[in-house]
Design a protein around this motif. Structure first.
Motif, PDB file in Angstrom:
ATOM      1  N   ASN A  36      -3.232   9.069  -4.734  1.00  0.00           N
ATOM      2  CA  ASN A  36      -2.969   8.285  -3.533  1.00  0.00           C
ATOM      3  C   ASN A  36      -3.167   9.108  -2.263  1.00  0.00           C
ATOM      4  O   ASN A  36      -3.665   8.614  -1.252  1.00  0.00           O
ATOM      5  CB  ASN A  36      -1.539   7.750  -3.544  1.00  0.00           C
ATOM      6  CG  ASN A  36      -1.327   6.669  -4.586  1.00  0.00           C
ATOM      7  OD1 ASN A  36      -2.286   6.134  -5.136  1.00  0.00           O
ATOM      8  ND2 ASN A  36      -0.081   6.348  -4.862  1.00  0.00           N
ATOM      9  N   GLN A  37      -2.752  10.359  -2.293  1.00  0.00           N
ATOM     10  CA  GLN A  37      -2.840  11.199  -1.101  1.00  0.00           C
ATOM     11  C   GLN A  37      -4.268  11.636  -0.805  1.00  0.00           C
ATOM     12  O   GLN A  37      -4.648  11.729   0.366  1.00  0.00           O
ATOM     13  CB  GLN A  37      -1.974  12.445  -1.277  1.00  0.00           C
ATOM     14  CG  GLN A  37      -0.483  12.184  -1.242  1.00  0.00           C
ATOM     15  CD  GLN A  37       0.298  13.478  -1.250  1.00  0.00           C
ATOM     16  OE1 GLN A  37       0.266  14.248  -0.307  1.00  0.00           O
ATOM     17  NE2 GLN A  37       1.017  13.722  -2.334  1.00  0.00           N
ATOM     18  N   GLU A  91      -6.520   6.567   3.242  1.00  0.00           N
ATOM     19  CA  GLU A  91      -7.642   6.003   2.500  1.00  0.00           C
ATOM     20  C   GLU A  91      -9.012   6.345   3.083  1.00  0.00           C
ATOM     21  O   GLU A  91      -9.927   6.720   2.339  1.00  0.00           O
ATOM     22  CB  GLU A  91      -7.481   4.491   2.397  1.00  0.00           C
ATOM     23  CG  GLU A  91      -8.592   3.837   1.596  1.00  0.00           C
ATOM     24  CD  GLU A  91      -8.455   2.335   1.559  1.00  0.00           C
ATOM     25  OE1 GLU A  91      -7.868   1.840   0.593  1.00  0.00           O
ATOM     26  OE2 GLU A  91      -8.929   1.668   2.503  1.00  0.00           O
ATOM     27  N   ARG A  93      -3.911   3.212  -4.602  1.00  0.00           N
ATOM     28  CA  ARG A  93      -2.920   3.029  -3.546  1.00  0.00           C
ATOM     29  C   ARG A  93      -2.284   1.655  -3.534  1.00  0.00           C
ATOM     30  O   ARG A  93      -1.252   1.442  -2.909  1.00  0.00           O
ATOM     31  CB  ARG A  93      -3.559   3.294  -2.170  1.00  0.00           C
ATOM     32  CG  ARG A  93      -3.972   4.723  -1.964  1.00  0.00           C
ATOM     33  CD  ARG A  93      -4.909   4.890  -0.766  1.00  0.00           C
ATOM     34  NE  ARG A  93      -5.275   6.292  -0.627  1.00  0.00           N
ATOM     35  CZ  ARG A  93      -6.190   6.913  -1.376  1.00  0.00           C
ATOM     36  NH1 ARG A  93      -6.844   6.224  -2.293  1.00  0.00           N
ATOM     37  NH2 ARG A  93      -6.448   8.182  -1.213  1.00  0.00           N
ATOM     38  N   THR A  94      -2.912   0.685  -4.164  1.00  0.00           N
ATOM     39  CA  THR A  94      -2.434  -0.686  -4.086  1.00  0.00           C
ATOM     40  C   THR A  94      -2.795  -1.407  -5.372  1.00  0.00           C
ATOM     41  O   THR A  94      -3.245  -0.787  -6.344  1.00  0.00           O
ATOM     42  CB  THR A  94      -3.052  -1.396  -2.857  1.00  0.00           C
ATOM     43  OG1 THR A  94      -2.452  -2.676  -2.691  1.00  0.00           O
ATOM     44  CG2 THR A  94      -4.558  -1.531  -2.979  1.00  0.00           C
ATOM     45  N   ASN A 107      -9.093   2.590  -6.653  1.00  0.00           N
ATOM     46  CA  ASN A 107      -8.140   2.948  -5.606  1.00  0.00           C
ATOM     47  C   ASN A 107      -6.734   2.723  -6.140  1.00  0.00           C
ATOM     48  O   ASN A 107      -6.339   1.591  -6.423  1.00  0.00           O
ATOM     49  CB  ASN A 107      -8.381   2.070  -4.370  1.00  0.00           C
ATOM     50  CG  ASN A 107      -7.539   2.463  -3.179  1.00  0.00           C
ATOM     51  OD1 ASN A 107      -6.603   3.237  -3.299  1.00  0.00           O
ATOM     52  ND2 ASN A 107      -7.876   1.928  -2.023  1.00  0.00           N
ATOM     53  N   TYR A 135       0.821  -1.204   0.000  1.00  0.00           N
ATOM     54  CA  TYR A 135       0.000   0.000   0.000  1.00  0.00           C
ATOM     55  C   TYR A 135       0.856   1.254   0.000  1.00  0.00           C
ATOM     56  O   TYR A 135       1.932   1.284   0.611  1.00  0.00           O
ATOM     57  CB  TYR A 135      -0.874   0.048   1.257  1.00  0.00           C
ATOM     58  CG  TYR A 135      -2.329  -0.196   0.997  1.00  0.00           C
ATOM     59  CD1 TYR A 135      -3.206   0.848   0.732  1.00  0.00           C
ATOM     60  CD2 TYR A 135      -2.838  -1.481   0.997  1.00  0.00           C
ATOM     61  CE1 TYR A 135      -4.551   0.619   0.482  1.00  0.00           C
ATOM     62  CE2 TYR A 135      -4.178  -1.723   0.749  1.00  0.00           C
ATOM     63  CZ  TYR A 135      -5.030  -0.664   0.496  1.00  0.00           C
ATOM     64  OH  TYR A 135      -6.354  -0.891   0.239  1.00  0.00           O
ATOM     65  N   ASP A 136       0.382   2.303  -0.644  1.00  0.00           N
ATOM     66  CA  ASP A 136       0.870   3.664  -0.451  1.00  0.00           C
ATOM     67  C   ASP A 136      -0.259   4.459   0.205  1.00  0.00           C
ATOM     68  O   ASP A 136      -1.431   4.303  -0.158  1.00  0.00           O
ATOM     69  CB  ASP A 136       1.248   4.327  -1.776  1.00  0.00           C
ATOM     70  CG  ASP A 136       2.502   3.740  -2.394  1.00  0.00           C
ATOM     71  OD1 ASP A 136       3.236   3.034  -1.681  1.00  0.00           O
ATOM     72  OD2 ASP A 136       2.742   3.970  -3.594  1.00  0.00           O
ATOM     73  N   TYR A 137       0.090   5.299   1.174  1.00  0.00           N
ATOM     74  CA  TYR A 137      -0.881   6.181   1.836  1.00  0.00           C
ATOM     75  C   TYR A 137      -2.093   5.401   2.365  1.00  0.00           C
ATOM     76  O   TYR A 137      -3.233   5.803   2.196  1.00  0.00           O
ATOM     77  CB  TYR A 137      -1.339   7.285   0.876  1.00  0.00           C
ATOM     78  CG  TYR A 137      -0.234   8.208   0.439  1.00  0.00           C
ATOM     79  CD1 TYR A 137       0.200   9.249   1.263  1.00  0.00           C
ATOM     80  CD2 TYR A 137       0.386   8.037  -0.799  1.00  0.00           C
ATOM     81  CE1 TYR A 137       1.225  10.091   0.860  1.00  0.00           C
ATOM     82  CE2 TYR A 137       1.412   8.888  -1.212  1.00  0.00           C
ATOM     83  CZ  TYR A 137       1.821   9.910  -0.373  1.00  0.00           C
ATOM     84  OH  TYR A 137       2.836  10.753  -0.779  1.00  0.00           O
TER      85      TYR A 137
END
Length: 630
Positions: free
Chosen positions: A334-335, A221, A485-486, A483, A215-217
């Motif tokens: 992501n942020q 989420e 992020r992943t 999403n 994951y990022d951030y």
């Protein structure tokens, strides 16, 4: 359960309204998917590989998140600092400063091989009475923020090759993420060559957090805002048509007449809006990026989406031939955001946050997925370009059979392992796209622990459009969230708890390995590396050995090369990358491994993100949580 989620929503929203630098949530697990992400685990925070970090005791930076890499392989926490000066009141050291002072401290107070610098200078015999002055760079304005802190100790970092130990001054700072604040030791160094100005290591993570490198951030989420696939954002009063990229990290802004003042570290440029109005800006230059054969400056600007402004790092480039003036890359997505694939122009009203959708828990997908069609796993990705999901296939023809009421689509497709399968499906209907007619089938799909039928259009693949299942907005009824992020949310494993050292089996060898969330690619000790060609393929032979006396020679095809960024004072180097089979616990994967001489490091192999993304959450508290120490 509903009351439990409701309390979580109230907590999160109340923190968001006060604009606190971090939020507290009792949610152990994300409400969006049953076995995927955990925000907390066993009472500890779960951090992604990239997270926002807040300087809790620096007034000018309170409430401002600074993106940081979260690295279980790093013993210490490191921040980017410039104009570092060190002075000591100790009689024997008062005339020295900077690197000379650090070297003198090291020589006077201990042999570097003893790792004495890990101890504090607070004891009377080590009362160096030294002060560190340094500047932080404000991530949004570029302003230099001058700080002064006592020298807490030194950090000894093993340099690559023959560089020996590199010393860094260490100070104490309060850093926050999620719902935790840690008074931690941080070493000060020039990180301008790296993507992130903060590196969070074990000094912060120990006893505080797990790390999920898939994951990022992750902690961002629940508060992510939901955007549609088409939006209008505003830079001051300038309207900007917005598009999203699921592949590129950076965001870009349409800009002309770009002029860089290297001495002042500023850039002037003109923004051209969608209504053709323009405005000239002069802003601090964050950095210059090379994209292809051209160089583009990067700035930080507040962009408004409806009623909310978000600070976004923007690459300035001419987008006049593009359909949008602002493209949001994965870092900004992501942020701040999730994307509703089935909606447009959501920013015309107050934006919803992800946690507000917890009760409905809509289906969520990521830029890389795998979906099972009739027992075959096919690569899949969301698409902004199609409404009915589209499967591009290797071969396709229509069959008429007397025993079938409807014609049959006979097609072949390549699975995620590269094996070709043949399918036959009844054609439900045909749809026309321009001059192309696509047969539509209604196969049974398996994903996210469920089975369902949905419309899939078929089309022959091409060099420009390779085999892939492109997921469109009609894939499911209701919202379909993307999403960034992943990856592979639909098939995530339940969390696998692991220590930062575990016993793994690598090509039949049982060896201790370090789990390093900061590394993109796994790495293995190699000696006697010899490259050659065989049947037109790049090959390599090398010898692996470790301190336990294991020794094994390998011959592998070179599938890639990896250029490693250098620390200040070192040179970048290139390493061959090969495929190796690794088993840790019940996870068995063949992954890319770069080869390097690791004889100066404690462990002969590290497992990076490309292996750890298969369900592992890593603790910095100790080793051998998952496996037994031999």
């Amino acid at each position: 359960m509903m009351n439990f989620i409701f309390r979580a929503i109230v907590t999160l929203l109340s923190v968001a309204l006060t604009q606190a630098p971090a939020y507290a949530t009792p949610l152990e697990q994300s409400p969006f998917y049953p076995n995927g992400a955990y925000y907390h685990l066993d009472g500890k925070l779960v951090m992604g590989r990239i997270e926002n970090i807040y300087y809790s005791d620096v007034e000018q930076l309170k409430g401002i998140g600074v993106p940081a890499k979260i690295d279980t392989g790093a013993d210490t926490t490191s921040i980017h600092a410039i104009n570092i000066s060190i002075h000591s009141q100790h009689p024997a050291l008062a005339e020295l400063e900077g690197e000379a002072l650090l070297k003198a401290i090291a020589e006077r107070f201990g042999d570097p091989d003893t790792e004495w610098w890990l101890e504090s200078f607070d004891t009377p015999e080590r009362n160096i009475n030294a002060t560190v002055k340094f500047d932080l760079v404000h991530p949004q304005t570029g302003e230099l923020l001058s700080l002064e802190r006592p020298l807490a100790r030194l950090s000894g970092i093993q340099g690559r090759g023959d560089h020996g130990i590199l010393y860094r001054p260490v100070v104490d700072l309060a850093l926050s993420s999620g719902d935790i604040t840690v008074n931690t030791a941080v070493n000060l160094t020039d990180r301008s060559a790296f993507s992130y100005s903060i590196l969070i290591g074990k000094t912060f993570l120990r006893e505080q957090a797990w790390v999920d490198s898939s994951y990022d951030y992750l902690q961002q989420e629940p508060l992510a805002k939901i955007l549609g696939t088409k939006e209008t954002a505003y830079l001051d009063t300038l309207p900007l048509a917005v598009s999203m990229s699921l592949n590129n990290r950076r965001s870009s802004l349409n800009a002309t007449n770009i002029e860089i003042d290297a001495k002042k570290k500023q850039v002037s440029f003109e923004v051209v809006a969608s209504n053709k109005k323009t405005k000239v800006y002069t802003l601090p230059l964050l950095k210059i990026l090379k994209i292809g054969d051209k160089y583009h400056p990067m700035v930080n600007m507040p962009i408004s989406f409806g009623e909310e402004a978000k600070h976004v790092e923007l690459v300035l480039r001419d987008r006049s031939m593009r359909s949008t003036e602002l493209r949001l890359g994965k870092e900004a997505l992501n942020q701040y955001f999730l994307i509703d694939l089935s909606a447009e122009h959501l920013a015309d009203k107050p934006l919803q946050s992800a946690i507000e959708l917890a009760k409905q828990a809509p289906l969520m997908i990521t830029p890389e997925e795998q979906i099972n069609i009739d027992g075959v796993w096919l690569a899949a990705e969301p698409s902004f370009a199609v409404s009915t999901s589209l499967l591009r296939v290797k071969s396709l023809k229509t069959l008429e059979r007397s025993d079938q009421k409807r014609p049959i689509a006979a097609f072949s497709a390549t699975d995620v392992q590269g094996k070709v399968y043949v399918f036959e499906q009844a054609i439900d209907r045909n749809i026309s796209v321009g001059e192309v007619t696509r047969p539509v089938i209604k196969p049974t799909l398996s994903f996210a622990n469920s089975r369902r039928q949905t419309d899939i259009a078929l089309e022959l693949s091409s060099a420009d459009d390779p085999e892939m299942l492109s997921i469109g907005e009609k894939f499911v009824e209701g919202p379909l969230l993307v999403n960034t992020r992943t990856t592979n949310i639909l098939n995530k494993r339940s969390a696998i708890r692991a220590g930062y050292v575990e016993q793994a089996t690598v090509e039949g060898l049982s060896i201790p390995v370090k789990l390093d969330t900061g590394a993109d690619v796994s790495s293995m000790h190699a000696e006697n590396i010899k490259r050659f060609e065989q049947d037109g393929k790049a090959m390599v032979t090398f010898t692996y050995k470790n301190s336990d006396g294991l020794r094994q020679e390998f011959t592998r095809e070179v599938v890639d090369k990896m250029v490693i960024k250098a620390r200040v004072g070192e040179q970048a180097n290139s390493r061959p990358v090969v495929l190796m089979n690794v088993q840790l616990g019940e996870v068995n994967e063949t992954v890319r491994v770069n080869l390097q001489n690791r004889e100066n490091f404690s462990y002969s192999m590290i497992l990076g993100k490309n292996f750890l993304r298969h369900g592992f959450v890593v603790s910095s508290d100790g080793g051998f949580i998952l496996t037994k120490q031999p």
